[in-house]
Design an enzyme around this catalytic site. Structure first.
Site, PDB file in Angstrom:
ATOM      1  N   THR A 122       0.853  -1.193   0.000  1.00 34.33           N
ATOM      2  CA  THR A 122       0.000   0.000   0.000  1.00 34.33           C
ATOM      3  C   THR A 122       0.884   1.236   0.000  1.00 34.33           C
ATOM      4  O   THR A 122       1.714   1.411   0.888  1.00 34.33           O
ATOM      5  CB  THR A 122      -0.908   0.000   1.235  1.00 34.33           C
ATOM      6  OG1 THR A 122      -1.699  -1.190   1.201  1.00 34.33           O
ATOM      7  CG2 THR A 122      -1.818   1.207   1.245  1.00 34.33           C
ATOM      8  N   LEU A 154      -6.540  -7.381   1.671  1.00 33.68           N
ATOM      9  CA  LEU A 154      -6.603  -8.519   2.607  1.00 33.68           C
ATOM     10  C   LEU A 154      -6.857  -8.036   4.022  1.00 33.68           C
ATOM     11  O   LEU A 154      -6.234  -7.092   4.477  1.00 33.68           O
ATOM     12  CB  LEU A 154      -5.254  -9.273   2.617  1.00 33.68           C
ATOM     13  CG  LEU A 154      -4.521  -9.488   1.298  1.00 33.68           C
ATOM     14  CD1 LEU A 154      -3.281 -10.329   1.557  1.00 33.68           C
ATOM     15  CD2 LEU A 154      -5.439 -10.175   0.310  1.00 33.68           C
ATOM     16  N   GLU A 156      -6.332  -9.073   7.862  1.00 29.12           N
ATOM     17  CA  GLU A 156      -5.608 -10.065   8.656  1.00 29.12           C
ATOM     18  C   GLU A 156      -6.640 -10.963   9.343  1.00 29.12           C
ATOM     19  O   GLU A 156      -7.691 -10.516   9.765  1.00 29.12           O
ATOM     20  CB  GLU A 156      -4.703  -9.377   9.671  1.00 29.12           C
ATOM     21  CG  GLU A 156      -3.504  -8.720   8.980  1.00 29.12           C
ATOM     22  CD  GLU A 156      -2.545  -8.071   9.949  1.00 29.12           C
ATOM     23  OE1 GLU A 156      -2.032  -6.992   9.637  1.00 29.12           O
ATOM     24  OE2 GLU A 156      -2.329  -8.637  11.031  1.00 29.12           O
ATOM     25  N   PHE A 250     -18.516  -3.081   9.295  1.00 29.11           N
ATOM     26  CA  PHE A 250     -17.679  -1.980   9.797  1.00 29.11           C
ATOM     27  C   PHE A 250     -18.499  -0.914  10.497  1.00 29.11           C
ATOM     28  O   PHE A 250     -18.157   0.268  10.461  1.00 29.11           O
ATOM     29  CB  PHE A 250     -16.787  -1.411   8.666  1.00 29.11           C
ATOM     30  CG  PHE A 250     -15.642  -2.333   8.368  1.00 29.11           C
ATOM     31  CD1 PHE A 250     -15.873  -3.545   7.780  1.00 29.11           C
ATOM     32  CD2 PHE A 250     -14.340  -2.028   8.746  1.00 29.11           C
ATOM     33  CE1 PHE A 250     -14.848  -4.449   7.553  1.00 29.11           C
ATOM     34  CE2 PHE A 250     -13.301  -2.920   8.518  1.00 29.11           C
ATOM     35  CZ  PHE A 250     -13.564  -4.135   7.914  1.00 29.11           C
ATOM     36  N   CYS A 261      -2.767  -1.161   8.967  1.00 22.30           N
ATOM     37  CA  CYS A 261      -3.260  -0.534   7.736  1.00 22.30           C
ATOM     38  C   CYS A 261      -4.034   0.755   7.960  1.00 22.30           C
ATOM     39  O   CYS A 261      -3.616   1.813   7.511  1.00 22.30           O
ATOM     40  CB  CYS A 261      -4.107  -1.540   6.965  1.00 22.30           C
ATOM     41  SG  CYS A 261      -3.174  -2.989   6.530  1.00 22.30           S
TER      42      CYS A 261
END
Ligand code: UDX
Length: 439
Positions: A122, A154, A156, A250, A261
């Site tokens: 990223t 992705l 984790e 979320f 991230c």
């Protein structure tokens, strides 16, 4: 079949390598950490990611997946080279791209034929252009190459699933040749493919993570208001999520986001915008709400414990989220340290992250299980919602504690159930049932 090279054997590099090898590609991985390479060759994966150990061992045994310390060997032996090195935050919030530049230079020096260099890490927009410039200068134009931005999405804990079943593949390309090659590589996944230029692909990644972080900070802000008007944020989130334009994911209020991230990507996006002359106020507000969650949690603990000094707090969960041993930007670590600064004694248990936590935390009593952690404690603080905590015998916990208090940083427990069992309960946004933390 294109030969694949992976440079950087971390979460992204190793998962990408193992999945591509499992799909039939020949994959050669390099990492600058010789110990990591030695471990990968002998014992398997140096971090916890469900299913990755087995996938790496299987493909290593089948010789589809190989490891080396030599970037040169990877470059010369591959047609498509994925840059998967770390891009950590610097103190000013910008992404540290020194590892990316080093790899681009090494690739340029080793390139002996046309290669496709894929930016998987990223990175802020315009990094792909920098990679091209670096290779042109260091390689002195000796061979043709293409740069592609192919960001990963992705999570984790679900990294293999997310790699094998992506919602979409994003290809930021500068040539039809590179587009064709990458489309062929990903064709077996049968996922929608978004083709765009490199800068657009780089923005897509930062925009996705920043939007997900925005959803989390939004619901955490709503939780703050819920506590002021005796409303229940879980019900609010449930009703919001049933709107197909919003979606349920979320919207879990809690201690806020951590990990390697979201914090880094939001910071880097803000920094990039600032550099380009745009004040990304929305992202700054997202970051502030998230940071404030830690303070809110400490205030809740102080409100329920009265004097924290000398009290024992049992912390359940240290990793930044369940199903990982990753402690990067873990809210739990910040809260443990803040509690110790207030004079609390901390007992902690985490199913996977304790070996790493022992190198990060001082004066913490690491427990063998949740019950051992709860022993003699004045407060049980649920920081990470590991599934195994669902089966806790709360009656046994109640007996083990000095006083039956639960502070639930992830709204993991049902307030009514724990109150019936005699606990004082504090959640996040679970109504004004508790006196408000002192301002
Ligand atoms: C994230 C993105 O989801 C992934 O697409 C990207 O490639 C990498 O960053 P990850 O950081 O592994 O993945 O974890 P994620 O599951 O997204 O959770 C990030 C943080 O947000 C965790 O600290 C989690 O506890 C928190 N979170 C998540 C919430 O607080 N509330 C939620 O509703 C969801």
């Amino acid at each position: 079949m294109q030969r694949i090279g992976i440079i950087g054997c971390g979460y992204v590099g190793l998962v990408t390598a193992a999945c591509l090898a499992d799909a039939g590609s020949s994959v050669l991985c390099a990492d600058s950490d010789k110990r990591k390479i030695a471990k990968l060759k002998s014992e398997g994966v140096p971090f916890y990611e469900p299913g990755l150990d087995e996938l790496v061992l299987k493909n290593h045994k089948a010789k589809r997946l190989r490891f080396t310390s030599s970037t040169t060997e990877v470059v010369k032996g591959s047609d498509i080279i994925f840059i998967c090195v770390g891009t950590p935050s610097r103190s000013d919030g910008s992404a540290d791209l020194t590892a990316v530049e080093k790899v681009a230079t090494d690739i340029a020096h080793a390139m002996d034929a046309y290669k496709i260099i894929v930016e998987k890490s990223t990175v802020p927009a315009e990094t792909g252009a920098r990679i091209r410039k670096t290779i042109e200068m260091a390689g002195r134009g000796k061979t043709e190459f293409d740069v592609v931005s192919n960001p990963e999405f992705l999570r984790e804990g679900q990294a293999i699933h997310d790699t094998m079943h992506p919602d979409r593949i994003v290809l930021g390309v500068e040539s039809k040749r590179a587009e064709k090659t990458l489309r062929a590589l990903y064709a077996p996944l049968r996922a929608p493919v978004i083709v765009c230029n490199i800068a657009t692909a780089e923005i897509i990644k930062h925009a996705c993570n920043s939007f997900l972080a925005t959803k989390i900070s939004f619901i955490n802000a709503i939780a703050r208001i819920c506590e002021l008007v005796d409303a229940d944020v879980l019900k609010v989130a449930e009703a919001m999520g049933l709107d197909k334009r919003i979606g349920p994911a979320f919207l879990n209020a809690g201690a806020g986001y951590g990990g390697s991230c979201f914090p880094k990507d939001v910071d880097a996006f803000i920094h990039l915008a600032d550099q380009k002359g745009y004040d990304f106020e929305l992202a700054k507000a997202v970051r502030k709400i998230n940071t404030d969650q830690r303070t809110l949690l400490l205030k809740k603990i102080e409100e329920v414990l009265w004097n924290v000094k000398g009290k024992t707090v049992a912390v359940l969960g240290l990793s930044f989220k369940p199903d990982t041993d990753d402690l990067r930007n873990s809210v739990a670590l910040d809260v443990v340290r803040a509690l110790q600064d207030l004079g609390a004694l901390v007992r902690a248990y985490d199913p996977k992250a304790m070996p790493k936590a022992k190198t990060e935390l001082k004066s913490v009593r690491f427990a063998k299980d949740a019950y051992d952690a709860a022993k003699g404690s004045h407060c049980l603080l649920l920081m990470t919602e590991w599934a195994e905590f669902r089966d806790l015998d709360l009656g046994r916990i109640h007996k083990l504690m000095q006083q039956p208090v639960i502070v639930d940083a992830r709204n993991f427990f049902d307030p009514e159930t724990v109150k019936v069992q005699g606990f004082t309960y504090r959640g996040i946004g679970r109504g004004a049932s508790a006196p408000q933390p002192r301002r």
